[in-house]
Design a protein around this motif. Structure first.
Motif, short mmCIF file in Angstrom:
data_model
loop_
_atom_site.label_atom_id
_atom_site.label_comp_id
_atom_site.label_asym_id
_atom_site.label_seq_id
_atom_site.Cartn_x
_atom_site.Cartn_y
_atom_site.Cartn_z
N HIS A 145 0.84 -1.20 0.00
CA HIS A 145 0.00 0.00 0.00
C HIS A 145 0.88 1.26 0.00
O HIS A 145 0.66 2.18 -0.79
N GLU A 147 1.19 4.18 -2.88
CA GLU A 147 0.97 5.61 -2.61
C GLU A 147 2.18 6.43 -3.08
O GLU A 147 2.02 7.50 -3.67
N HIS A 177 6.63 7.00 5.12
CA HIS A 177 6.64 5.61 4.67
C HIS A 177 7.94 4.91 5.02
O HIS A 177 7.96 3.70 5.26
N HIS A 203 -0.79 8.31 10.69
CA HIS A 203 -0.31 8.48 9.32
C HIS A 203 -1.48 8.51 8.31
O HIS A 203 -1.53 9.37 7.43
N GLU A 256 -2.66 11.54 5.89
CA GLU A 256 -2.80 11.43 4.43
C GLU A 256 -4.16 11.92 3.98
O GLU A 256 -4.29 12.61 2.96
FE LIG Z 1 0.59 5.83 3.49
#
Ligand SMILES: [Fe+2]
Length: 230
Positions: free
Chosen positions: A56, A60, A83, A130, A134
């Motif tokens: 994932h 992103e 990340h 997080h 986002e």
């Molecule tokens: Fe993320």
């Protein structure tokens, strides 16, 4: 800016990922991690969580953060950095899983299992912050840079390049983690735009996962969409 008017590309997948985190946290709490056999099932679930979170984050970065570097490098790099931290926390967990498997007895498994439980809680805590960030800060930057149509097109490219078996793993948790209105919106878009077998595979999953009442409600709403579109 009224944020509810813009398309939140992360909503459904993040709800699915959160559901997977919560489920795994509960499994870790309910499992006697001194027990080699029971503990192994929890370890495998932790590993599967890590696989989905890794890919994932990778998606992103590839589809949202790197293209955004051109117009908003500050925000893009902030999320690429997060990340990296996410990857580090995942690596701590993966190392603890490996260590747990090597432990010679119940006592050692209980000690490492306790450390792993705390590490998983840190992983959850980080990812909850997080994903919120986002949906608020990264989305604000994306909405500034792109139209909803462009964001939806990017999301479709992302989904299409995800291997079907992995997509189905995300989909199972998205079905478990989303409300019926969201499922209707998602599945009616799949029905309209994707190959029929994708729609049938997702309906099969929904049949497996949803309580009878919600499945009936979903099917009725999808029928309604169908008639509205006809
Ligand atoms: Fe993320």
């Amino acid at each position: 800016m009224n944020i509810t008017n813009r398309y939140n590309s992360f909503n459904q997948v993040h709800k699915g990922l959160r559901a997977y985190l919560y489920d795994t946290a509960l499994k870790l709490q309910q499992t006697d991690l001194a027990d080699a056999k029971a503990g192994e099932a929890a370890m495998q679930q932790v590993e599967e969580v890590l696989v989905l979170f890794e890919s994932h984050a990778h998606n992103e970065d590839e589809f949202f953060n790197r293209p955004l570097e051109e117009t908003n490098p500050e925000v893009a790099k902030l999320f690429e950095k997060e990340h990296e931290e996410d990857h580090r926390l995942g690596q701590v967990l993966a190392d603890l899983v490996a260590q747990w498997r090597e432990e010679p007895d119940d006592h050692a498994r209980a000690v490492t299992g306790r450390n792993l439980f705390y590490a998983f809680n840190e992983f959850i805590a980080f990812n909850l912050y997080h994903m919120n960030k986002e949906e608020i800060e990264l989305n604000a930057a994306l909405w500034n840079a792109y139209s909803d149509e462009e964001i939806i097109a990017t999301e479709q490219t992302l989904v299409q390049q995800t291997p079907p078996a992995k997509m189905m793993k995300y989909a199972r948790w998205m079905i478990r983690g989303c409300n019926t209105v969201e499922l209707t919106r998602w599945l009616s878009a799949v029905k309209a735009n994707a190959p029929a077998e994708v729609f049938f595979a997702l309906m099969h999953l929904a049949t497996d996962e949803l309580p009878a009442e919600r499945l009936r409600e979903l099917k009725a709403k999808l029928e309604g969409c169908h008639h509205a579109a006809a």
